[in-house]
Design a protein around this motif. Structure first.
Motif, PDB file in Angstrom:
ATOM      1  N   TYR A 155      35.062 -36.695 -27.608  1.00 34.34           N
ATOM      2  CA  TYR A 155      34.159 -36.777 -26.451  1.00 34.34           C
ATOM      3  C   TYR A 155      32.961 -35.878 -26.746  1.00 34.34           C
ATOM      4  CZ  TYR A 155      35.923 -32.257 -24.741  1.00 34.34           C
ATOM      5  OH  TYR A 155      36.258 -30.938 -24.627  1.00 34.34           O
ATOM      6  N   THR A 157      29.420 -33.551 -25.332  1.00 35.98           N
ATOM      7  CA  THR A 157      28.752 -32.763 -24.296  1.00 35.98           C
ATOM      8  C   THR A 157      27.323 -32.506 -24.754  1.00 35.98           C
ATOM      9  OG1 THR A 157      29.511 -30.675 -25.277  1.00 35.98           O
ATOM     10  CG2 THR A 157      30.864 -31.629 -23.527  1.00 35.98           C
ATOM     11  N   THR A 167      29.288 -34.411 -19.662  1.00 33.29           N
ATOM     12  CA  THR A 167      30.517 -34.470 -20.455  1.00 33.29           C
ATOM     13  C   THR A 167      31.039 -35.905 -20.390  1.00 33.29           C
ATOM     14  OG1 THR A 167      31.078 -32.171 -19.977  1.00 33.29           O
ATOM     15  CG2 THR A 167      32.851 -33.587 -20.755  1.00 33.29           C
ATOM     16  N   THR A 168      31.142 -36.557 -21.529  1.00 35.15           N
ATOM     17  CA  THR A 168      31.550 -37.950 -21.550  1.00 35.15           C
ATOM     18  C   THR A 168      33.068 -38.067 -21.462  1.00 35.15           C
ATOM     19  OG1 THR A 168      31.721 -38.054 -23.964  1.00 35.15           O
ATOM     20  CG2 THR A 168      29.554 -38.461 -22.984  1.00 35.15           C
ATOM     21  N   TRP A 242      33.675 -33.022 -29.699  1.00 33.06           N
ATOM     22  CA  TRP A 242      34.950 -32.355 -29.455  1.00 33.06           C
ATOM     23  C   TRP A 242      36.107 -33.297 -29.800  1.00 33.06           C
ATOM     24  CZ3 TRP A 242      34.922 -27.307 -27.468  1.00 33.06           C
ATOM     25  CH2 TRP A 242      33.699 -26.858 -26.991  1.00 33.06           C
ATOM     26  N   SER A 244      39.332 -34.728 -28.600  1.00 30.18           N
ATOM     27  CA  SER A 244      39.854 -34.874 -27.242  1.00 30.18           C
ATOM     28  C   SER A 244      41.326 -34.519 -27.136  1.00 30.18           C
ATOM     29  CB  SER A 244      39.635 -36.313 -26.749  1.00 30.18           C
ATOM     30  OG  SER A 244      40.313 -37.227 -27.583  1.00 30.18           O
ATOM     31  N   GLN A 590      36.894 -26.575 -20.037  1.00 27.04           N
ATOM     32  CA  GLN A 590      36.837 -27.191 -21.354  1.00 27.04           C
ATOM     33  C   GLN A 590      37.719 -28.428 -21.349  1.00 27.04           C
ATOM     34  OE1 GLN A 590      37.445 -24.498 -24.570  1.00 27.04           O
ATOM     35  NE2 GLN A 590      37.886 -26.099 -26.058  1.00 27.04           N
ATOM     36  N   PRO A 592      37.454 -33.215 -21.565  1.00 24.45           N
ATOM     37  CA  PRO A 592      36.652 -34.410 -21.285  1.00 24.45           C
ATOM     38  C   PRO A 592      36.607 -34.710 -19.809  1.00 24.45           C
ATOM     39  CG  PRO A 592      38.807 -35.044 -22.109  1.00 24.45           C
ATOM     40  CD  PRO A 592      38.752 -33.546 -22.184  1.00 24.45           C
ATOM     41  N   HIS A 607      27.386 -32.256 -14.328  1.00 27.40           N
ATOM     42  CA  HIS A 607      27.696 -30.961 -13.738  1.00 27.40           C
ATOM     43  C   HIS A 607      26.421 -30.370 -13.149  1.00 27.40           C
ATOM     44  CE1 HIS A 607      31.514 -31.189 -15.943  1.00 27.40           C
ATOM     45  NE2 HIS A 607      30.776 -31.559 -16.983  1.00 27.40           N
TER      46      HIS A 607
END
Length: 917
Positions: A155, A157, A167-168, A242, A244, A590, A592, A607
């Motif tokens: 994912y 960010t 954030t996906t 990241w 996931s 922290q 997804p 956000h």
């Protein structure tokens, strides 16, 4: 100072395998010997000590590695994919980027330069910009120590311009097919959204992830359209990738946004292949070259490792501006920096008497009492009425006001709660009580009752007395508030973190005598500019054409409020500056974005990014008698700021993080000073967290500039987030760079191990996917098998598989030392040897019984074994078959061969020095 690896000199190349005698390693001198002379020098005789002298600090050279601000790399002109892989990738069915007429947007070449013409952008009839981001695929790069299919889901960010951070959702990496037999290239994996249960979402017809941003001039501040175009021309978008499953950072990628400038075209698009890199620091590896007397520790540079490649497509579609969208009236006109009081009487008290509505509104504002149909008398009003003056006998004021409130309700056409019969009964009882009070305890026989009309007149007189007393009490406060409104000027500022907002207030002396006016602000972030140079700088920066006066303000010694002298009927311009460096700390999660159930699915989660809180600040200009001469009420509206770069640091919990961020050449900073001056500016830094120490030191010309951070650590797995603002101007008008810093605090576990053998360390919680019962503790064994002697940090997370939340984090500080080398060999191999070379060495079992031995190497890419394990009887000799991979370049490599027992503990270590000639 660059780190160099020293190799032992040899007498020359040898053709065969030759056993060498063990080399003796010189012992290190004890560190105490380097300071022995200090003890001798301080041990004086019987003479008196010399007077104390002030010690001078040596030039500071940080032992921790500075982090360059341009750590993320922008894509190159060429792609690493072959034409076959590119054709296979774009045949997956990604959505096309179309303009308003339905035509495919013009495709741009990343290698071509972009000529930014602001006049052409402003003359474009399509003023609205629809930015499109398409995440297409991800190419894995084989990493040492991880599986080939890592990562299998990711994912992202990022934060674009002033939009909220995104954030996906989780996306799986789907293989697009096997490559051709003769090709060694691995095709990129197409990204596909995952459902909450981990299955690939099948409802969407197109793979990948597409996000759109609409930048409409109607929703921007006046003049912000130019800022947005400048942002596209100069800035890059940083994307964090990241894993996931483990919630570990894979790496970061950066893409230049200058290709999104349409320059009069209806729509443009560009395909990018970005390197996903992670930055590692030699400071974390704790490599120390040795402290020598008279030498200061040298700075250690950072290095990056490529973890993969992200395939991204960007687009910009032009739209006509919506003429129906009206700008909010609260927005000030463009470049309006002067606040002028309303001389036409707008918004002031119109004169005359204060009517009932005005009194009611003032009383409500003061908290006195309020009248409503549902609750004629609130508890707050009863408390305030109890203290009001009463009539002749000092009683009944509260009942009187309550009765007046009921009469007002009845006059307004609202029926009272009580019935007429109940109300009549209460009035008869109250009349009887008043008659008894008038007679007194020692009175004679009861007097004949008054006529109803006379009794009503007396009651009205009492009511009027109470109302008059109450009005006299609140009259001064009401009149003062009305008069304050006549001298109050409203103004709205749209504040951004770190950016100074400059305005000038026109202050006029309405009297025929001179006045010394004191300027007071109820918020220190809104202050008066008393420095002449600073005032001139802001006037030149904002192009404000108003008079400028030197030594205008007088600063008192016993106070911070400045004073200004005004002649009779004189008007002056008071410079005001609002600037904030602090932001509210927010909890950082922290993981997804959560996938919601339903057909309409948001593929990304936004956000809130308002780091500046909305508030109202009052600036009062008081005359010599202490009364306000004018009031400027400034409303502060928050505006999100632009993030230039994001840093993420991992550090042990409850300890101080100390980092030095090295700045690039000052001319290369986006938003920094333009070329033409050879004198570098003085760098100033500010931090949004007052508990974080942020500092910079001026260096000699040509020396690198570092920004030093000191952050107090919290418990694991806390994540601390703050912003660092870098200024290149003397008066801190606008930050040239805004950095977003994340510090992940982890539990520290120290591991000391030997290369080539397996070392286990016990932690809490078991590994892999497991079910943890309530209030239970389970053991987690971590095995480490290092291949090279070094010191390195490793990260370990415990993640809730169902909710994808981080539960615990560990920072493994692994210190690896090299085992004792029992034998050393030398071999010479030709360069370009085709299939490689086969060699043999012998090994004798020193034990009397049969043993099983395991073979491994620190360079598996250069040396392979025919058998990775063997078993021999006691005292027997076994021949180990070695296969050396071919090399295409000349050089020398040292390869270590580890011989371990069945428990994977090191028994013997051979060193083979290979010279490719």
């Amino acid at each position: 100072m660059a780190w160099r690896r020293c190799l032992a000199k040899t007498n020359g190349p040898r053709r065969g395998l030759t056993e060498l005698s063990p080399r003796r390693v010189p012992q290190e001198l004890p560190r105490a010997s380097s300071i022995a002379h200090l003890e001798v020098g301080l041990a004086g005789g019987g003479s008196e000590p010399p007077p104390a002298e002030q010690l001078q600090a040596l030039p500071f050279a940080p032992v921790h590695a500075p982090v360059t601000t341009l750590g993320t790399q922008t894509p190159g002109a060429t792609s690493s994919l072959s034409r076959s892989s590119m054709a296979h990738l774009f045949s997956a069915g990604f959505p096309e980027i179309l303009d308003l007429s339905g035509q495919v947007a013009e495709v741009l070449d990343p290698s071509e330069p972009v000529n930014f013409n602001p006049q052409r952008e402003e003359a474009d009839p399509l003023q609205c910009n629809e930015l499109v981001l398409q995440f297409l695929a991800f190419s894995r790069i084989p990493q040492e120590g991880v599986n080939e299919d890592w990562p299998d889901s990711v994912y992202f960010t990022f934060q674009l311009y002033r939009f909220p951070p995104v954030t996906t959702h989780r996306m799986a990496l789907l293989s697009t097919g096997k490559p051709e037999r003769k090709s060694r290239e691995k095709r990129p994996c197409v990204l596909a959204l995952l459902n909450k249960d981990g299955t690939v979402e099948s409802g969407r017809g197109c793979p990948g992830l597409q996000l759109k941003y609409l930048v409409d001039p109607g929703s921007l501040k006046p003049g912000e359209q130019r800022w947005f175009l400048r942002y596209l021309a100069l800035h890059t978008l940083q994307i964090d990738v990241w894993d996931s499953h483990s919630l570990l950072l894979v790496g970061s990628a950066a893409v230049e946004l200058k290709h999104l400038l349409r320059q009069g075209r209806p729509a443009v698009q560009i395909a990018q292949e970005l390197e996903v890199i992670t930055t590692e620091y030699l400071q974390d590896a704790t490599l120390v070259c040795g402290d020598l007397p008279g030498r200061s520790p040298a700075s250690v540079s950072a290095f990056t490792a490529v973890k993969g490649r992200l395939h991204l497509r960007l687009g910009n579609i032009g739209h006509p501006a919506d003429v129906s969208v009206q700008r909010p009236a609260a927005l000030p006109p463009a470049r309006s920096r002067v606040i002028v009081a309303h001389d036409d009487g707008a918004g002031r008290f119109g004169g005359g008497s204060i009517d009932d509505k005005s009194v009611s509104s003032l009383n409500v504002g003061n908290g006195a009492f309020s009248v409503s149909g549902s609750d004629p008398l609130s508890p707050l009003s009863e408390e305030r009425v109890a203290g009001a003056p009463s009539g002749r006998d000092g009683r009944g004021a509260g009942l009187l006001l309550q009765g007046r409130a009921r009469e007002a309700c009845a006059a307004a056409g609202r029926a009272p709660r009580e019935s007429e019969e109940t109300r009549r009964r209460k009035q008869e009882r109250m009349a009887a009580v008043r008659q008894r009070e008038d007679q007194g305890p020692g009175a004679g026989p009861a007097k004949p009752s008054l006529t109803p009309r006379r009794e009503e007149r007396l009651q009205h007189l009492r009511d009027l007395q109470v109302i008059e007393a109450y009005r006299e009490r609140s009259k001064a406060e009401s009149i003062a508030r009305m008069l304050a409104q006549t001298i109050t000027t409203q103004h709205t500022l749209y504040a951004t973190l770190g950016t100074a907002e400059f305005v000038e207030f026109v202050l006029k002396n309405p009297f025929n005598v001179q006045q010394t006016v004191t300027i007071e602000s109820d918020d220190p972030e809104l202050s008066v500019i008393v420095n002449y140079g600073e005032w001139r700088h802001f006037k030149s920066l904002t192009k404000t054409l108003t008079p400028l006066e030197e030594d205008m303000f007088h600063l008192r010694e016993n106070g911070l409020a400045p004073q200004v002298y005004l002649r009779p009927k004189e008007s002056v311009y008071i410079p005001l500056k609002y600037q904030t460096f602090t932001s509210e700390p927010a909890a950082v999660a922290q993981g997804p974005a959560n996938m919601s159930s339903g057909r309409n699915v948001n593929m990304a989660q936004k956000h809130q990014s308002n780091t500046v809180q909305a508030k109202t600040i009052k600036v009062t200009f008081r005359a010599e008698d202490g009364k306000p001469l004018a009031i400027c009420q400034v409303g502060v509206e928050p505006t999100p700021h632009v993030i230039d770069q994001t840093f993420r640091f991992y550090h042990p919990e409850l300890t101080f993080l100390k980092k030095a961020i090295r700045l690039p050449p000052w001319g290369a900073l986006p938003g920094g000073p333009a070329g033409g001056s050879d004198v570098p500016p003085h760098i100033h830094v500010r931090c949004s967290d007052p508990n974080v120490i942020c500092d910079t030191r001026s260096m000699a010309p040509g020396e690198p500039q570092d920004v030093f951070l000191k952050v107090a650590g919290g418990p694991s797995p806390q994540i601390k987030k703050f912003f660092v603002m870098v200024f290149t101007d003397e008066w801190l008008a606008e930050p040239a760079q805004v950095w977003q810093v994340y510090v992940h605090f982890l539990q520290r576990v120290d591991l000391s191990c030997v290369t080539g053998q397996l070392t286990w360390q016990s932690l809490i919680d078991p590994p892999g996917v497991f079910a943890l019962p309530p209030n239970s503790v389970q053991d987690l064994q971590v095995g480490v098998r290092p291949r090279k002697a070094c010191s390195k940090f490793a990260y370990l997370n415990v993640v809730d598989v169902e909710y994808h939340q981080l539960l615990a984090s560990w920072l493994l500080c692994v210190a690896c030392r090299q085992p004792l080398i029992s034998k050393a060999f030398e071999i010479s191999l030709p360069v370009g040897g085709g299939r490689g070379s086969n060699k043999k060495i012998s090994y004798t079992n020193p034990y009397p019984g049969s043993r099983v031995f395991l073979l491994s190497s620190d360079h598996p890419d250069l040396l392979q074994f025919k058998e990775n394990s063997f078993q021999i009887e006691g005292g027997e000799t076994y021949t180990i078959s070695l296969r050396f991979a071919p090399s295409q370049c000349a050089g020398t490599d040292e390869i270590l061969v580890y011989i371990n027992n069945h428990e994977d503990k090191n028994e013997e270590t051979f060193c083979i020095k290979v010279q490719y000639q």
